[in-house]
Design a protein around this motif. Structure first.
Motif, PDB file in Angstrom:
ATOM      1  N   ALA A 100       0.833  -1.198   0.000  1.00 41.20           N
ATOM      2  CA  ALA A 100       0.000   0.000   0.000  1.00 41.20           C
ATOM      3  C   ALA A 100       0.863   1.241   0.000  1.00 41.20           C
ATOM      4  O   ALA A 100       1.992   1.241   0.525  1.00 41.20           O
ATOM      5  N   ASN A 101       0.336   2.295  -0.588  1.00 38.15           N
ATOM      6  CA  ASN A 101       0.984   3.608  -0.562  1.00 38.15           C
ATOM      7  C   ASN A 101       0.144   4.514   0.334  1.00 38.15           C
ATOM      8  O   ASN A 101      -0.916   5.002  -0.065  1.00 38.15           O
ATOM      9  N   ILE A 102       0.607   4.702   1.551  1.00 41.77           N
ATOM     10  CA  ILE A 102      -0.130   5.472   2.548  1.00 41.77           C
ATOM     11  C   ILE A 102       0.338   6.923   2.494  1.00 41.77           C
ATOM     12  O   ILE A 102       1.539   7.197   2.625  1.00 41.77           O
ATOM     13  N   ILE A 103      -0.592   7.827   2.314  1.00 45.73           N
ATOM     14  CA  ILE A 103      -0.285   9.261   2.230  1.00 45.73           C
ATOM     15  C   ILE A 103      -0.957   9.962   3.403  1.00 45.73           C
ATOM     16  O   ILE A 103      -2.179   9.896   3.555  1.00 45.73           O
ATOM     17  N   MET A 104      -0.157  10.623   4.232  1.00 49.03           N
ATOM     18  CA  MET A 104      -0.670  11.303   5.421  1.00 49.03           C
ATOM     19  C   MET A 104      -0.611  12.815   5.230  1.00 49.03           C
ATOM     20  O   MET A 104       0.282  13.330   4.543  1.00 49.03           O
ATOM     21  N   GLN A 105      -1.541  13.496   5.857  1.00 45.86           N
ATOM     22  CA  GLN A 105      -1.671  14.946   5.748  1.00 45.86           C
ATOM     23  C   GLN A 105      -1.004  15.628   6.938  1.00 45.86           C
ATOM     24  O   GLN A 105      -1.228  15.255   8.089  1.00 45.86           O
ATOM     25  N   ASN A 106      -0.159  16.629   6.630  1.00 46.88           N
ATOM     26  CA  ASN A 106       0.481  17.395   7.712  1.00 46.88           C
ATOM     27  C   ASN A 106      -0.559  18.215   8.468  1.00 46.88           C
ATOM     28  O   ASN A 106      -1.513  18.735   7.882  1.00 46.88           O
ATOM     29  N   LEU A 107      -0.333  18.325   9.753  1.00 45.08           N
ATOM     30  CA  LEU A 107      -1.187  19.169  10.575  1.00 45.08           C
ATOM     31  C   LEU A 107      -0.606  20.575  10.630  1.00 45.08           C
ATOM     32  O   LEU A 107       0.532  20.772  11.046  1.00 45.08           O
ATOM     33  N   VAL A 108      -1.371  21.551  10.190  1.00 44.98           N
ATOM     34  CA  VAL A 108      -0.941  22.951  10.205  1.00 44.98           C
ATOM     35  C   VAL A 108      -1.773  23.669  11.259  1.00 44.98           C
ATOM     36  O   VAL A 108      -2.992  23.796  11.131  1.00 44.98           O
ATOM     37  N   THR A 109      -1.102  24.107  12.307  1.00 46.34           N
ATOM     38  CA  THR A 109      -1.779  24.788  13.410  1.00 46.34           C
ATOM     39  C   THR A 109      -1.342  26.247  13.434  1.00 46.34           C
ATOM     40  O   THR A 109      -0.148  26.540  13.567  1.00 46.34           O
ATOM     41  N   GLU A 110      -2.273  27.135  13.285  1.00 42.77           N
ATOM     42  CA  GLU A 110      -1.986  28.565  13.323  1.00 42.77           C
ATOM     43  C   GLU A 110      -2.184  29.077  14.753  1.00 42.77           C
ATOM     44  O   GLU A 110      -3.276  29.003  15.312  1.00 42.77           O
ATOM     45  N   LEU A 111      -1.107  29.562  15.320  1.00 42.73           N
ATOM     46  CA  LEU A 111      -1.156  30.103  16.679  1.00 42.73           C
ATOM     47  C   LEU A 111      -1.523  31.583  16.647  1.00 42.73           C
ATOM     48  O   LEU A 111      -1.204  32.285  15.676  1.00 42.73           O
ATOM     49  N   PRO A 112      -2.180  32.068  17.645  1.00 44.66           N
ATOM     50  CA  PRO A 112      -2.494  33.496  17.685  1.00 44.66           C
ATOM     51  C   PRO A 112      -1.227  34.334  17.792  1.00 44.66           C
ATOM     52  O   PRO A 112      -0.205  33.885  18.320  1.00 44.66           O
ATOM     53  N   MET A 113      -1.293  35.544  17.265  1.00 45.26           N
ATOM     54  CA  MET A 113      -0.147  36.429  17.276  1.00 45.26           C
ATOM     55  C   MET A 113       0.200  36.845  18.712  1.00 45.26           C
ATOM     56  O   MET A 113      -0.691  37.189  19.497  1.00 45.26           O
ATOM     57  N   VAL A 114       1.478  36.791  19.011  1.00 47.24           N
ATOM     58  CA  VAL A 114       1.973  37.137  20.346  1.00 47.24           C
ATOM     59  C   VAL A 114       3.037  38.206  20.197  1.00 47.24           C
ATOM     60  O   VAL A 114       3.945  38.080  19.372  1.00 47.24           O
ATOM     61  N   THR A 115       2.925  39.276  20.966  1.00 43.73           N
ATOM     62  CA  THR A 115       3.916  40.346  20.971  1.00 43.73           C
ATOM     63  C   THR A 115       4.719  40.263  22.258  1.00 43.73           C
ATOM     64  O   THR A 115       4.185  40.509  23.341  1.00 43.73           O
ATOM     65  N   PRO A 116       5.982  39.864  22.186  1.00 45.77           N
ATOM     66  CA  PRO A 116       6.784  39.733  23.414  1.00 45.77           C
ATOM     67  C   PRO A 116       7.247  41.099  23.921  1.00 45.77           C
ATOM     68  O   PRO A 116       7.576  41.990  23.139  1.00 45.77           O
ATOM     69  N   TYR A 117       7.283  41.232  25.215  1.00 43.63           N
ATOM     70  CA  TYR A 117       7.770  42.437  25.878  1.00 43.63           C
ATOM     71  C   TYR A 117       8.805  42.030  26.928  1.00 43.63           C
ATOM     72  O   TYR A 117       8.666  40.968  27.552  1.00 43.63           O
ATOM     73  N   PRO A 118       9.824  42.872  27.143  1.00 47.84           N
ATOM     74  CA  PRO A 118      10.823  42.535  28.172  1.00 47.84           C
ATOM     75  C   PRO A 118      10.348  42.800  29.589  1.00 47.84           C
ATOM     76  O   PRO A 118      11.119  42.611  30.521  1.00 47.84           O
ATOM     77  N   TRP A 119       9.117  43.217  29.748  1.00 47.55           N
ATOM     78  CA  TRP A 119       8.576  43.474  31.083  1.00 47.55           C
ATOM     79  C   TRP A 119       7.383  42.562  31.333  1.00 47.55           C
ATOM     80  O   TRP A 119       6.628  42.224  30.402  1.00 47.55           O
ATOM     81  N   ALA A 120       7.215  42.159  32.565  1.00 48.13           N
ATOM     82  CA  ALA A 120       6.139  41.228  32.901  1.00 48.13           C
ATOM     83  C   ALA A 120       4.772  41.892  32.895  1.00 48.13           C
ATOM     84  O   ALA A 120       3.755  41.231  32.673  1.00 48.13           O
ATOM     85  N   SER A 121       4.719  43.205  33.119  1.00 47.31           N
ATOM     86  CA  SER A 121       3.436  43.895  33.168  1.00 47.31           C
ATOM     87  C   SER A 121       3.640  45.338  32.731  1.00 47.31           C
ATOM     88  O   SER A 121       4.766  45.834  32.609  1.00 47.31           O
ATOM     89  N   ILE A 122       2.532  46.023  32.498  1.00 46.81           N
ATOM     90  CA  ILE A 122       2.583  47.429  32.105  1.00 46.81           C
ATOM     91  C   ILE A 122       3.094  48.294  33.244  1.00 46.81           C
ATOM     92  O   ILE A 122       3.723  49.342  33.014  1.00 46.81           O
ATOM     93  N   GLU A 123       2.880  47.851  34.481  1.00 44.94           N
ATOM     94  CA  GLU A 123       3.384  48.613  35.625  1.00 44.94           C
ATOM     95  C   GLU A 123       4.916  48.606  35.644  1.00 44.94           C
ATOM     96  O   GLU A 123       5.547  49.647  35.878  1.00 44.94           O
ATOM     97  N   GLU A 124       5.526  47.434  35.374  1.00 41.81           N
ATOM     98  CA  GLU A 124       6.981  47.382  35.334  1.00 41.81           C
ATOM     99  C   GLU A 124       7.534  48.212  34.173  1.00 41.81           C
ATOM    100  O   GLU A 124       8.594  48.832  34.300  1.00 41.81           O
ATOM    101  N   PHE A 125       6.823  48.240  33.056  1.00 45.20           N
ATOM    102  CA  PHE A 125       7.252  49.082  31.940  1.00 45.20           C
ATOM    103  C   PHE A 125       7.218  50.563  32.320  1.00 45.20           C
ATOM    104  O   PHE A 125       8.132  51.325  31.984  1.00 45.20           O
ATOM    105  N   ASN A 126       6.161  50.977  33.005  1.00 53.54           N
ATOM    106  CA  ASN A 126       6.068  52.378  33.420  1.00 53.54           C
ATOM    107  C   ASN A 126       7.191  52.753  34.381  1.00 53.54           C
ATOM    108  O   ASN A 126       7.774  53.846  34.284  1.00 53.54           O
ATOM    109  N   ILE A 127       7.534  51.824  35.305  1.00 56.95           N
ATOM    110  CA  ILE A 127       8.616  52.105  36.241  1.00 56.95           C
ATOM    111  C   ILE A 127       9.947  52.226  35.510  1.00 56.95           C
ATOM    112  O   ILE A 127      10.757  53.131  35.758  1.00 56.95           O
TER     113      ILE A 127
END
Length: 215
Positions: A100-127
């Motif tokens: 048999a010739n078995i053909i499998m389909q790749n799973l493509v998972t789109e993750l939500p957009m994430v914006t990294p920041y060097p601060w844990a919270s907006i309060e630390e950014f303000n400080i």
């Protein structure tokens, strides 16, 4: 009593017919190669499970090849990480082997957009923003970065690259050759100016002594 005998007879008839059907099913050597959709590249180490026969599991090799004994009509499931599971049924074949010739389909998972920041919270950014020192201009910061202390600190943690090591080796080789030439020059009395001066002085003294003896 007659009802119980009828029920038992029916149960035995059903199990007997199922066992007879199982015995009548044809045994074949089921083999094949698992590939991906589109590219046709092999999928290695796929788990192959025979759902119709005690969930026996087999593993394909790194090239996606598998082979095991099964029955015609068995339901086989193919699973692998990153691929959509695939279920197939072994069809009727004329011989005792099926590839048999078995053909499998790749799973493509789109993750939500994430914006990294060097601060844990907006309060630390303000400080951090409020404590930011903007009194110095670019020239002052560049001078501080190029100071002897900053360069020495960076040199202590940054490894040397190939060009720097080659320059150091060339300088050491030049110094070694230069010292060797100098040592050879002064080791040879013909090239030593002090030896020539001493020889001239000896010749002069010898001439003067001969003149004084003649007188």
């Amino acid at each position: 009593m007659k009802l119980l005998i009828s029920i038992l007879f029916t149960v035995f008839a059903l199990f007997g017919s199922s066992a007879l059907c199982a015995q009548e099913r044809k045994i074949i050597q089921y083999s094949g190669i698992v590939t991906t959709v589109g590219s046709g590249l092999p999928v290695g180490y796929v788990t192959v499970t025979n759902l119709s026969f005690r969930n026996e599991a087999f593993a394909a090799n790194n090239e996606g090849y598998f082979s095991f004994v099964a029955h015609v009509g068995d339901t086989v499931r193919f699973t692998s990480v990153g691929f959509d599971p695939l279920v197939v049924t072994i069809p009727e074949v004329s011989g005792d082997k099926y590839t048999a010739n078995i053909i499998m389909q790749n799973l493509v998972t789109e993750l939500p957009m994430v914006t990294p920041y060097p601060w844990a919270s907006i309060e630390e950014f303000n400080i951090a923003f409020m404590n930011l020192d903007v009194s110095e201009d670019n020239i002052v910061r560049v001078r501080r970065s190029l100071s002897y202390e900053s360069l020495a600190a960076m040199a202590a943690v940054i490894p040397r690259d190939g060009n720097e090591m080659r320059s150091i080796n060339n300088a050491q080789s030049f110094n070694t050759m230069n010292n060797k030439v100098i040592n050879q020059r002064y080791a040879n009395p013909l090239l030593n100016p002090f030896a020539w001066g001493s020889l001239i002085q000896q010749i002069t003294k010898g001439s003067q002594s001969r003149k004084s003896s003649n007188y």
